[in-house]
Scaffold this motif. Structure first.
Motif, PDB file in Angstrom:
ATOM      1  N   GLN A 112      41.051  41.962  48.442  1.00  0.00           N
ATOM      2  CA  GLN A 112      41.408  43.439  48.757  1.00  0.00           C
ATOM      3  C   GLN A 112      42.088  44.171  47.765  1.00  0.00           C
ATOM      4  OE1 GLN A 112      42.343  44.033  52.973  1.00  0.00           O
ATOM      5  NE2 GLN A 112      41.628  41.989  53.432  1.00  0.00           N
ATOM      6  N   ARG A 113      43.014  43.652  46.817  1.00  0.00           N
ATOM      7  CA  ARG A 113      43.833  44.215  46.223  1.00  0.00           C
ATOM      8  C   ARG A 113      43.641  43.666  44.850  1.00  0.00           C
ATOM      9  NH1 ARG A 113      49.332  44.597  48.984  1.00  0.00           N
ATOM     10  NH2 ARG A 113      49.705  46.763  47.675  1.00  0.00           N
ATOM     11  N   LEU A 114      43.623  44.482  43.851  1.00  0.00           N
ATOM     12  CA  LEU A 114      43.348  44.085  42.348  1.00  0.00           C
ATOM     13  C   LEU A 114      44.252  44.934  41.492  1.00  0.00           C
ATOM     14  CD1 LEU A 114      41.579  42.160  40.586  1.00  0.00           C
ATOM     15  CD2 LEU A 114      39.958  44.185  40.426  1.00  0.00           C
ATOM     16  N   GLN A 115      45.024  44.095  40.432  1.00  0.00           N
ATOM     17  CA  GLN A 115      45.512  44.814  39.492  1.00  0.00           C
ATOM     18  C   GLN A 115      44.665  44.294  38.033  1.00  0.00           C
ATOM     19  OE1 GLN A 115      49.593  43.781  37.300  1.00  0.00           O
ATOM     20  NE2 GLN A 115      50.181  45.443  38.861  1.00  0.00           N
ATOM     21  N   ILE A 116      44.573  45.316  37.462  1.00  0.00           N
ATOM     22  CA  ILE A 116      43.830  44.707  36.106  1.00  0.00           C
ATOM     23  C   ILE A 116      44.767  45.491  34.827  1.00  0.00           C
ATOM     24  CG2 ILE A 116      41.829  45.542  34.523  1.00  0.00           C
ATOM     25  CD1 ILE A 116      40.296  46.268  37.223  1.00  0.00           C
ATOM     26  N   ARG A 117      44.874  44.355  33.952  1.00  0.00           N
ATOM     27  CA  ARG A 117      45.383  44.701  32.568  1.00  0.00           C
ATOM     28  C   ARG A 117      44.332  44.281  31.523  1.00  0.00           C
ATOM     29  NH1 ARG A 117      51.390  44.554  33.351  1.00  0.00           N
ATOM     30  NH2 ARG A 117      51.714  45.014  31.184  1.00  0.00           N
ATOM     31  N   THR A 118      44.398  44.861  30.228  1.00  0.00           N
ATOM     32  CA  THR A 118      43.423  44.493  29.430  1.00  0.00           C
ATOM     33  C   THR A 118      44.207  43.897  28.163  1.00  0.00           C
ATOM     34  OG1 THR A 118      43.359  46.695  28.822  1.00  0.00           O
ATOM     35  CG2 THR A 118      41.844  46.007  30.209  1.00  0.00           C
ATOM     36  N   ASP A 119      45.459  43.515  28.298  1.00  0.00           N
ATOM     37  CA  ASP A 119      46.054  43.075  27.026  1.00  0.00           C
ATOM     38  C   ASP A 119      45.646  41.721  26.315  1.00  0.00           C
ATOM     39  OD1 ASP A 119      47.029  42.155  29.432  1.00  0.00           O
ATOM     40  OD2 ASP A 119      49.071  41.610  28.643  1.00  0.00           O
ATOM     41  N   GLN A 149      44.638  48.973  40.902  1.00  0.00           N
ATOM     42  CA  GLN A 149      45.843  49.299  39.992  1.00  0.00           C
ATOM     43  C   GLN A 149      45.604  48.956  38.771  1.00  0.00           C
ATOM     44  OE1 GLN A 149      49.941  48.203  39.337  1.00  0.00           O
ATOM     45  NE2 GLN A 149      50.358  50.197  40.526  1.00  0.00           N
ATOM     46  N   VAL A 150      45.225  49.948  37.541  1.00  0.00           N
ATOM     47  CA  VAL A 150      44.831  49.466  36.254  1.00  0.00           C
ATOM     48  C   VAL A 150      46.459  50.013  35.513  1.00  0.00           C
ATOM     49  CG1 VAL A 150      43.517  50.085  34.154  1.00  0.00           C
ATOM     50  CG2 VAL A 150      42.528  50.055  36.475  1.00  0.00           C
ATOM     51  N   VAL A 151      46.881  48.763  34.572  1.00  0.00           N
ATOM     52  CA  VAL A 151      48.065  49.188  33.865  1.00  0.00           C
ATOM     53  C   VAL A 151      47.541  49.464  32.580  1.00  0.00           C
ATOM     54  CG1 VAL A 151      50.243  47.947  32.972  1.00  0.00           C
ATOM     55  CG2 VAL A 151      49.331  47.357  35.272  1.00  0.00           C
ATOM     56  N   PHE A 178      46.581  54.600  38.180  1.00  0.00           N
ATOM     57  CA  PHE A 178      46.575  54.021  36.787  1.00  0.00           C
ATOM     58  C   PHE A 178      48.121  54.175  36.289  1.00  0.00           C
ATOM     59  CE2 PHE A 178      42.217  55.305  37.224  1.00  0.00           C
ATOM     60  CZ  PHE A 178      41.511  54.647  36.640  1.00  0.00           C
ATOM     61  N   LEU A 179      48.541  53.019  36.152  1.00  0.00           N
ATOM     62  CA  LEU A 179      49.992  53.235  35.771  1.00  0.00           C
ATOM     63  C   LEU A 179      50.432  53.087  34.397  1.00  0.00           C
ATOM     64  CD1 LEU A 179      52.897  52.688  36.730  1.00  0.00           C
ATOM     65  CD2 LEU A 179      52.375  50.160  36.677  1.00  0.00           C
ATOM     66  N   ASP A 180      51.049  53.916  33.771  1.00  0.00           N
ATOM     67  CA  ASP A 180      51.434  54.084  32.554  1.00  0.00           C
ATOM     68  C   ASP A 180      52.979  53.370  32.416  1.00  0.00           C
ATOM     69  OD1 ASP A 180      52.594  54.743  30.064  1.00  0.00           O
ATOM     70  OD2 ASP A 180      52.048  56.690  29.864  1.00  0.00           O
ATOM     71  N   GLU A 181      53.029  52.094  31.855  1.00  0.00           N
ATOM     72  CA  GLU A 181      54.489  51.559  31.976  1.00  0.00           C
ATOM     73  C   GLU A 181      55.379  52.081  31.355  1.00  0.00           C
ATOM     74  OE1 GLU A 181      53.652  46.987  33.097  1.00  0.00           O
ATOM     75  OE2 GLU A 181      53.067  47.429  31.201  1.00  0.00           O
ATOM     76  N   GLY A 182      54.914  52.776  30.307  1.00  0.00           N
ATOM     77  CA  GLY A 182      56.263  53.404  29.268  1.00  0.00           C
ATOM     78  C   GLY A 182      56.693  54.518  30.067  1.00  0.00           C
TER      79      GLY A 182
END
Length: 239
Positions: A112-119, A149-151, A178-182
């Motif tokens: 049900q909950r997904l976090q995506i990074r593309t590094d 949530q997309v990092v 969408f999370l901007d970590e910076g």
């Protein structure tokens, strides 16, 4: 008074308060050797599914905590199966590549909950993977996604285009962030798209000043409105 002497109802409440969302990664360990494409598609080359995420603390306290803990064994595929303790309602499943979502499809109806990074998308640009090489197919197959949530990588605004033009599966758009970590900013898809459009069509003024943030949407609409500008044919007529 010891913990064991507390009423069961109170102990049960304490155990429930100890449950918290965890970030879980899933990997498939494959057998060495040659397998036909058919056997690989059937998963016969998979030894087991595993996770680097530590088991929940409640599973190590005592027999009562284990009985009260809201976890189930999951990701048990393979010829040498293991398992990962999961709470599908709370836990967040994390991938560092769009193609890694396929490693979780054995529970496509439960995640049900997904976090995506593309590094980790090094071999091919993640945007090309998403828009040209079916990289989002795994996300589309997750049947009950309620939150994504997309990092964002530094300066990466093209997720706004993906959000608008391709979508992110069955997840409600209001629950995609969408999370901007910076900077620590958390943006909606519409906000990210607007920022990307501004970067493409708008520039700082002659003194280096940015636009008034309260008029940003108006500035973008103005620049994108072709009725305010001459066409190439009209410009040619002036020559």
């Amino acid at each position: 008074m010891s913990f064991a002497s507390l009423p069961f109802e109170l102990r049960s409440l304490i155990w429930s308060l100890a449950v918290a969302p965890r970030h879980i990664t899933i990997n498939k360990v494959r057998a060495k050797g040659s397998f036909s494409n058919k056997h690989r598609q059937q998963g016969k080359d998979i030894l087991y599914e595993t996770s680097s995420t530590p088991p929940p603390a409640l599973m190590h306290v005592c027999s009562e905590s284990r009985q009260q803990a809201p976890y189930k064994r999951a990701f048990t595929a393979g010829t040498e199966p293991r398992w990962t303790w999961v709470n599908f309602e709370l836990d967040i499943f994390c991938v560092s590549s769009l193609y890694a979502v396929s490693d979780m499809l054995s529970h496509r109806s439960e995640i049900q909950r997904l976090q995506i990074r593309t590094d980790d998308d090094i071999a091919i640009d993640w945007y090309e993977a998403a828009t040209r090489y079916n990289g989002l197919s795994g996300v589309y197959q997750l049947e009950n996604l309620g939150e994504i949530q997309v990092v964002l990588e530094p300066g990466d605004l093209m997720w706004g285009d993906v959000f608008k033009d391709w979508g992110l599966g069955r997840c409600p758009q209001d629950n995609i962030t969408f999370l901007d970590e910076g900077s620590g900013l958390v943006l909606t898809g519409d906000q990210l798209k607007m920022v990307g459009d501004w970067r493409v069509v708008f520039s700082f003024d002659s003194e280096g000043n940015p636009p008034d943030p309260d008029r940003l949407s108006e500035e973008i609409a103005h620049v994108l409105d072709d009725s305010w500008h001459m066409t190439w044919a009209q410009i040619h007529e002036l020559d």
